[in-house]
Write a protein that holds these residues in place. Structure first.
Motif, PDB file in Angstrom:
ATOM      1  N   GLN A 144       0.834  -1.215   0.000  1.00 44.46           N
ATOM      2  CA  GLN A 144       0.000   0.000   0.000  1.00 44.46           C
ATOM      3  C   GLN A 144       0.865   1.261   0.000  1.00 44.46           C
ATOM      4  O   GLN A 144       0.545   2.273   0.641  1.00 44.46           O
ATOM      5  CB  GLN A 144      -0.959   0.017   1.194  1.00 44.46           C
ATOM      6  CG  GLN A 144      -2.002  -1.092   1.155  1.00 44.46           C
ATOM      7  CD  GLN A 144      -3.069  -0.945   2.223  1.00 44.46           C
ATOM      8  OE1 GLN A 144      -2.977  -0.080   3.088  1.00 44.46           O
ATOM      9  NE2 GLN A 144      -4.093  -1.783   2.157  1.00 44.46           N
ATOM     10  N   ALA A 145       1.947   1.206  -0.745  1.00 36.39           N
ATOM     11  CA  ALA A 145       2.863   2.339  -0.809  1.00 36.39           C
ATOM     12  C   ALA A 145       2.257   3.482  -1.617  1.00 36.39           C
ATOM     13  O   ALA A 145       1.482   3.266  -2.537  1.00 36.39           O
ATOM     14  CB  ALA A 145       4.190   1.908  -1.426  1.00 36.39           C
ATOM     15  N   VAL A 146       2.639   4.699  -1.255  1.00 32.74           N
ATOM     16  CA  VAL A 146       2.214   5.899  -1.971  1.00 32.74           C
ATOM     17  C   VAL A 146       3.465   6.598  -2.499  1.00 32.74           C
ATOM     18  O   VAL A 146       4.401   6.873  -1.744  1.00 32.74           O
ATOM     19  CB  VAL A 146       1.427   6.849  -1.044  1.00 32.74           C
ATOM     20  CG1 VAL A 146       1.256   8.210  -1.700  1.00 32.74           C
ATOM     21  CG2 VAL A 146       0.070   6.257  -0.706  1.00 32.74           C
ATOM     22  N   LYS A 147       3.477   6.870  -3.788  1.00 27.99           N
ATOM     23  CA  LYS A 147       4.623   7.527  -4.409  1.00 27.99           C
ATOM     24  C   LYS A 147       4.662   8.987  -3.988  1.00 27.99           C
ATOM     25  O   LYS A 147       3.658   9.688  -4.046  1.00 27.99           O
ATOM     26  CB  LYS A 147       4.521   7.420  -5.931  1.00 27.99           C
ATOM     27  CG  LYS A 147       5.762   7.928  -6.673  1.00 27.99           C
ATOM     28  CD  LYS A 147       5.637   7.638  -8.156  1.00 27.99           C
ATOM     29  CE  LYS A 147       6.815   8.192  -8.933  1.00 27.99           C
ATOM     30  NZ  LYS A 147       8.087   7.607  -8.523  1.00 27.99           N
ATOM     31  N   ILE A 148       5.836   9.444  -3.562  1.00 28.77           N
ATOM     32  CA  ILE A 148       5.997  10.835  -3.144  1.00 28.77           C
ATOM     33  C   ILE A 148       7.150  11.457  -3.935  1.00 28.77           C
ATOM     34  O   ILE A 148       8.260  10.944  -3.939  1.00 28.77           O
ATOM     35  CB  ILE A 148       6.256  10.941  -1.628  1.00 28.77           C
ATOM     36  CG1 ILE A 148       7.397  10.034  -1.184  1.00 28.77           C
ATOM     37  CG2 ILE A 148       5.014  10.623  -0.838  1.00 28.77           C
ATOM     38  CD1 ILE A 148       7.759  10.178   0.281  1.00 28.77           C
ATOM     39  N   GLY A 149       6.876  12.542  -4.613  1.00 28.84           N
ATOM     40  CA  GLY A 149       7.917  13.229  -5.366  1.00 28.84           C
ATOM     41  C   GLY A 149       8.351  12.458  -6.599  1.00 28.84           C
ATOM     42  O   GLY A 149       7.765  11.456  -6.991  1.00 28.84           O
ATOM     43  N   ARG A 150       9.399  12.948  -7.230  1.00 29.64           N
ATOM     44  CA  ARG A 150       9.944  12.303  -8.419  1.00 29.64           C
ATOM     45  C   ARG A 150      10.891  11.186  -8.032  1.00 29.64           C
ATOM     46  O   ARG A 150      11.388  11.119  -6.919  1.00 29.64           O
ATOM     47  CB  ARG A 150      10.672  13.327  -9.295  1.00 29.64           C
ATOM     48  CG  ARG A 150       9.749  14.413  -9.856  1.00 29.64           C
ATOM     49  CD  ARG A 150      10.513  15.346 -10.773  1.00 29.64           C
ATOM     50  NE  ARG A 150       9.645  16.364 -11.338  1.00 29.64           N
ATOM     51  CZ  ARG A 150      10.053  17.298 -12.191  1.00 29.64           C
ATOM     52  NH1 ARG A 150      11.326  17.346 -12.549  1.00 29.64           N
ATOM     53  NH2 ARG A 150       9.196  18.182 -12.668  1.00 29.64           N
ATOM     54  N   GLY A 151      11.167  10.330  -9.010  1.00 30.68           N
ATOM     55  CA  GLY A 151      12.056   9.209  -8.732  1.00 30.68           C
ATOM     56  C   GLY A 151      11.316   8.086  -8.035  1.00 30.68           C
ATOM     57  O   GLY A 151      10.084   8.037  -8.003  1.00 30.68           O
ATOM     58  N   HIS A 152      12.075   7.180  -7.452  1.00 34.54           N
ATOM     59  CA  HIS A 152      11.482   6.017  -6.786  1.00 34.54           C
ATOM     60  C   HIS A 152      11.442   6.267  -5.270  1.00 34.54           C
ATOM     61  O   HIS A 152      12.177   5.649  -4.494  1.00 34.54           O
ATOM     62  CB  HIS A 152      12.292   4.755  -7.114  1.00 34.54           C
ATOM     63  CG  HIS A 152      12.291   4.419  -8.575  1.00 34.54           C
ATOM     64  ND1 HIS A 152      11.170   3.978  -9.238  1.00 34.54           N
ATOM     65  CD2 HIS A 152      13.264   4.485  -9.506  1.00 34.54           C
ATOM     66  CE1 HIS A 152      11.458   3.772 -10.505  1.00 34.54           C
ATOM     67  NE2 HIS A 152      12.718   4.073 -10.695  1.00 34.54           N
TER      68      HIS A 152
END
Length: 231
Positions: free
Chosen positions: A81-89
């Motif tokens: 249930q990860a949420v992407k934050i910002g650019r990149g990984h």
């Protein structure tokens, strides 16, 4: 049979000259790799190139490629249930998945240890985890990141499910899988409401639309099963 040619290209000013030096084949039934019709050349010995082609093909058969690994890692990140934050990984992972995160880190370290791509300029595979402070300011930032991330997921789900319906899919199993994925996304929203200590009401309209599509899939899947049993 998979067949390829080993070709020497000689560059000229007007046009290039091509000369076949060998045939390389792989028999899918017998699993045998072979090369023949080797041509004598005063500047190039074709045999080492054929042997290198065989080595690389065996490497390709016995190892996972970059695309396979990326898909595996992306699916595992989604399962937390990860949420992407910002650019990149960069991802935020709820602390309930701390044990799975450790497995993820160990796996990436193992990938780097066994990586067959050896180049001096290659950046190593690395993963680092940093604990996030649980305060009002951080929760506000994470709320904005969650909205961005989940809206992208909802848009993708709507597109895929709409295509499934419009194309007249006859597979109840595929429909069931998408119903489960939609349920999983709603569960993710509920979990993040607990984490962020607020109701994520800005997504209500999008989730309502997604539920309509999910209900449509359920009805279609049930109808197909009745029809298949009757047949």
């Amino acid at each position: 049979m998979i067949s390829r040619e080993l070709v020497k290209e000689t560059v000229h000013e007007d046009t290039n000259e091509y000369r076949k030096l060998a045939n390389i084949t792989f028999n899918k039934t017998s699993k045998l790799f072979s090369y023949d019709n080797l041509v004598s050349d005063p500047f190039i010995d074709p045999l080492p190139y054929c042997m290198e082609a065989q080595r690389l093909f065996e490497l390709y058969q016995n190892h996972a490629g970059r695309r396979q690994i990326e898909t595996l890692l992306e699916n595992y990140v989604d399962s937390m249930q990860a949420v992407k934050i910002g650019r990149g990984h960069f991802f935020f992972v709820p602390r309930d998945f701390a044990a799975r995160l450790q497995v993820f880190e160990d796996f990436v370290e193992m990938l780097e240890e066994h990586n067959q791509l050896k180049r001096p300029d290659r950046d190593p595979l690395e993963v680092n985890s940093i604990y996030v402070v649980d305060d009002a300011k951080q929760r506000k930032k994470m709320t904005a990141a969650f909205y961005r991330s989940v809206r992208r997921e909802i848009a993708e789900y709507e597109e895929r499910v709409t295509h499934l319906i419009q194309s007249g899919s006859q597979s109840p199993k595929i429909m069931d899988r998408w119903v489960m994925r939609i349920q999983g996304l709603e569960e993710k929203k509920r979990n993040y409401e607990n984490i962020l200590k607020r109701e994520l009401t800005d997504l209500d309209e999008e989730f309502t639309s997604l539920r309509y599509l999910s209900d449509e899939l359920r009805i279609r899947a049930a109808g197909l099963r009745v029809h298949q049993k009757a047949a």
